[in-house]
Design an enzyme around this catalytic site. Structure first.
Site, PDB file in Angstrom:
ATOM      1  N   CYS A  26      14.308   5.181 -11.282  1.00 18.45           N
ATOM      2  CA  CYS A  26      15.375   6.061 -11.750  1.00 18.45           C
ATOM      3  C   CYS A  26      16.091   5.478 -12.961  1.00 18.45           C
ATOM      4  O   CYS A  26      16.103   4.272 -13.176  1.00 18.45           O
ATOM      5  CB  CYS A  26      16.385   6.250 -10.628  1.00 18.45           C
ATOM      6  SG  CYS A  26      15.635   6.824  -9.111  1.00 18.45           S
ATOM      7  N   TRP A  37      13.245   9.129  -9.705  1.00 17.35           N
ATOM      8  CA  TRP A  37      11.896   8.848  -9.230  1.00 17.35           C
ATOM      9  C   TRP A  37      12.039   8.781  -7.714  1.00 17.35           C
ATOM     10  O   TRP A  37      12.611   7.845  -7.185  1.00 17.35           O
ATOM     11  CB  TRP A  37      11.401   7.532  -9.812  1.00 17.35           C
ATOM     12  CG  TRP A  37       9.936   7.352  -9.638  1.00 17.35           C
ATOM     13  CD1 TRP A  37       8.934   7.968 -10.324  1.00 17.35           C
ATOM     14  CD2 TRP A  37       9.297   6.484  -8.693  1.00 17.35           C
ATOM     15  NE1 TRP A  37       7.721   7.545  -9.870  1.00 17.35           N
ATOM     16  CE2 TRP A  37       7.905   6.639  -8.879  1.00 17.35           C
ATOM     17  CE3 TRP A  37       9.761   5.600  -7.726  1.00 17.35           C
ATOM     18  CZ2 TRP A  37       6.978   5.937  -8.125  1.00 17.35           C
ATOM     19  CZ3 TRP A  37       8.842   4.905  -6.972  1.00 17.35           C
ATOM     20  CH2 TRP A  37       7.464   5.080  -7.176  1.00 17.35           C
ATOM     21  N   GLY A  46      18.884   2.637  -6.851  1.00 18.83           N
ATOM     22  CA  GLY A  46      18.890   1.662  -5.750  1.00 18.83           C
ATOM     23  C   GLY A  46      18.653   2.365  -4.428  1.00 18.83           C
ATOM     24  O   GLY A  46      18.273   3.545  -4.389  1.00 18.83           O
ATOM     25  N   HIS A  48     -24.873 -20.299  -1.240  1.00 17.95           N
ATOM     26  CA  HIS A  48     -25.926 -19.326  -0.942  1.00 17.95           C
ATOM     27  C   HIS A  48     -26.341 -18.519  -2.170  1.00 17.95           C
ATOM     28  O   HIS A  48     -26.868 -17.420  -2.035  1.00 17.95           O
ATOM     29  CB  HIS A  48     -25.469 -18.404   0.197  1.00 17.95           C
ATOM     30  CG  HIS A  48     -25.136 -19.157   1.443  1.00 17.95           C
ATOM     31  ND1 HIS A  48     -26.083 -19.814   2.192  1.00 17.95           N
ATOM     32  CD2 HIS A  48     -23.940 -19.417   2.029  1.00 17.95           C
ATOM     33  CE1 HIS A  48     -25.497 -20.431   3.212  1.00 17.95           C
ATOM     34  NE2 HIS A  48     -24.190 -20.207   3.130  1.00 17.95           N
TER      35      HIS A  48
END
Ligand code: M6R
Length: 591
Positions: free
Chosen positions: A2, A71, A98, A487
């Site tokens: 945000c 957001w 927040g 290997h």
């Protein structure tokens, strides 16, 4: 993530605020809103989607206002959930960045006293709390209201009847822009740079009042002085917070991301719905790329802490498999929530009648609509193509899930959670040592091949370290279980192929030292990533990237951040296009 803007001065507030919000678009947002004071009322617009042309919007004329790009974290992207949020009488408007971790209990308390809420957001409680405290002095009301808040906040508040803005900050940034006869307040410097390069960074606990003649800042009820600084950056630099690349900025955001994700899910108890896991026989993870590596760490954690069997499949391969029908919980991990392969795997699992959980960073993404359950990571938008902070946030959620459904004694889980709370500080210490890591990167930037090895929980860390290096530096890098080298990959070792060894001080330690000796015998230079208390390791290797000591189970968090920096600096030295590596996309929406 945000963005916040506030303005008081002589210009039209709506135009200043909307153009300043556009300067924050690079941070990502899904909706936005503006409030302007006109006479003794507030005019508010809210929209879902992009802002577009500033000229398209015109509110009533006024010189005081606030705005926000949202957001979504609490509640889907919608006009109702967009900020500013208001009190019952539309007299007080608030924008907030927040997470208010105690919003649910505050909301219930306020509702019991007759407050009516219109949104699903945590922010709206702030407007109602201020309304209850308001006795004609907005600053006093804000000071009292923020005492009730837990979590993190940067807020800017306005009242329909007063010519002022009041801001408060705790663990979420706010900056005052100092103009000539006009004042700005924003979450980020780029928002104000078109108007002024003189700024004041507020500190935790600060409350600021801005009015037509100036501003005053208080902390703990006492007036305080804060230095006016001159920003030397261009707008483009400022978007990156002064960092050379978004990837570096995002690596530096790791501590805050861990704090925010813990704030969301960890109080006295782990706030994850245990019904998601009720009655399951096993877990099947499906994911791609970095998220796949998070799943591998998750397998180790969940099997170790719960005894529940866990399988991990590449999402793109799951689509060809015939999984047995059982009480399997399918977990799709995808930071974007839009990765086509992962979505297809989740859809297939649903068709087979399996319960599906999505772990994602994007609210409202397709993964959240396909899944039966969703757990969000709290990393904020990630702009660099290489996943960094979203990976760390995924790991935090996996630690919390494993702890939540663990069958271990509560004291052992409490120890793990206690140490998890120390991780942000430990990551900060790694970031403080960035120069040391960068100088090791300098030594290895000229090689064309590298191997990364690990054992146990160090193995997915090695895979992720190699992926970070190859995607941004174009050095061919392979991650391998250390025991597998003999290997086949031994054939590749030699002085032109350095090996990064992720050395964990657990039951794998002695075997890892044995593997390192074998590697050294084949003349490959060895860089160890190791705990700072490991005094043995430097006798065996050429270089050590040291990280603050933590319990072995948590080393993926510290080692991965160190390896993100290692890869970043190699790519920087090689002059690569770090934020947008060739041939790659941030969100892979094709199968
Ligand atoms: O959005 P997702 O987590 O589903 O993305 C998965 C991969 O495409 C992603 O992790 C990719 O590997 C990153 N570029 C790695 O840094």
């Amino acid at each position: 993530m945000c963005g916040i803007v506030g303005y008081i001065g002589f210009r039209r507030a709506d135009q200043v605020i909307i153009s300043a919000l556009k300067r924050l678009e690079y941070r990502g947002y899904d909706s936005w809103g503006v409030a302007v004071k006109h006479g003794n009322s507030l005019e508010i617009i809210k929209r879902v989607g992009a802002i577009g042309d500033v000229e398209n919007y015109s509110l009533a004329e006024g010189n005081v206002g606030i705005g926000h790009t949202r957001w979504a974290t609490h509640g889907k992207p919608s006009e109702i959930n967009a900020h500013p949020h208001t009190d019952c009488n539309n007299q007080i408007a608030v924008v907030h960045n927040g997470i208010i971790s105690n919003f649910q209990s505050l909301k219930e308390e306020l509702e019991s006293r007759g407050h009516k809420f219109s949104s699903e957001t945590d922010t709206e409680v702030i407007a109602h709390l201020i309304e209850e405290e308001y006795r004609g002095d907005l600053k006093e009301a804000v000071m009292k209201a923020v005492e009730r808040l837990r979590g993190s906040y940067a807020i800017v508040v306005m009242h329909a009847e007063t010519e002022e803005l009041v801001a408060a900050r705790y663990k979420s940034p706010l900056v005052i822009g100092v103009g000539d006869g006009e004042w700005f307040i924003a979450s980020d410097v780029p928002a104000v740079l078109d108007y002024t390069n003189r700024v004041i960074y507020l500190e935790d606990g600060d409350v600021a009042k801005l009015w037509n003649d100036g501003f005053t800042i208080w902390n703990n009820g006492k007036e305080v002085e804060r230095r006016v600084e001159t920003v030397p950056w261009s707008i483009e630099d400022a978007e990156k917070g002064g960092y050379e690349h978004f990837m570096l900025k995002e690596i530096h955001e790791n501590p805050r991301v861990v704090e925010e994700t813990l704030l969301e899910y960890l109080e006295d108890d782990i706030k994850i719905d245990s019904r998601i896991f009720a009655g399951i026989s096993d877990i099947l993870f499906v994911a791609c790329g970095t998220s796949f590596h998070a799943c591998l760490v998750g397998k180790y954690l969940i099997e170790g802490l719960t005894g529940i069997p866990v399988r991990v499949e590449y999402a793109s391969e799951f689509n060809y498999s015939n999984p047995p029908l059982s009480r399997t919980l399918v977990v799709g991990i995808t930071q974007s929530g839009e990765t086509a392969d992962t979505l297809e795997a989740m859809r297939k699992a649903k068709k087979l009648g399996m319960r599906v959980l999505a772990i994602t960073n994007v609210l409202g993404s397709t993964a959240t609509r396909v899944a039966d359950h969703v757990i969000y990571t709290r990393a904020g938008p990630e702009i660099g193509v290489a996943a960094t902070k979203t990976f760390i946030a995924q790991l935090i959620v996996l630690y919390l899930i494993a702890a939540k459904i663990s069958s271990l004694p509560p004291t052992e889980i409490e120890e793990l959670l206690e140490e998890l709370r120390n991780i942000p500080q430990k990551i900060r210490q790694i970031l403080d040592r960035e120069d040391e890591i960068s100088s090791i990167s300098n030594t290895f930037a000229g090689y064309e091949n590298m191997m990364y090895v690990g054992r146990g929980i160090g193995y997915p860390v090695a895979l992720e370290g190699a992926l970070k290096l190859k995607e941004i530096s174009y050095i061919h890098a392979e991650g391998y279980p250390a025991g597998e080298l003999k290997h086949g990959p031994f054939a590749l070792l030699g002085e032109k192929t350095p090996v990064v060894a992720c050395v964990v001080r657990d039951k794998t330690y002695e075997s890892m030292l044995g593997n390192i000796k074998e590697i050294k015998a084949r003349e490959s230079p060895v860089i160890a990533v190791a705990d700072e208390d490991d005094e043995e390791i430097e006798k065996f290797v050429d270089y050590v990237i040291r990280t603050p000591s933590t319990i072995p189970l948590l080393t993926p968090l510290t080692y991965s951040v160190a390896l993100q920096l290692f890869a970043y600096h190699i790519a920087r030295i090689r002059g690569c296009e770090i934020d947008k590596p060739r041939n790659l996309a941030k969100s892979v929406t094709v199968e």
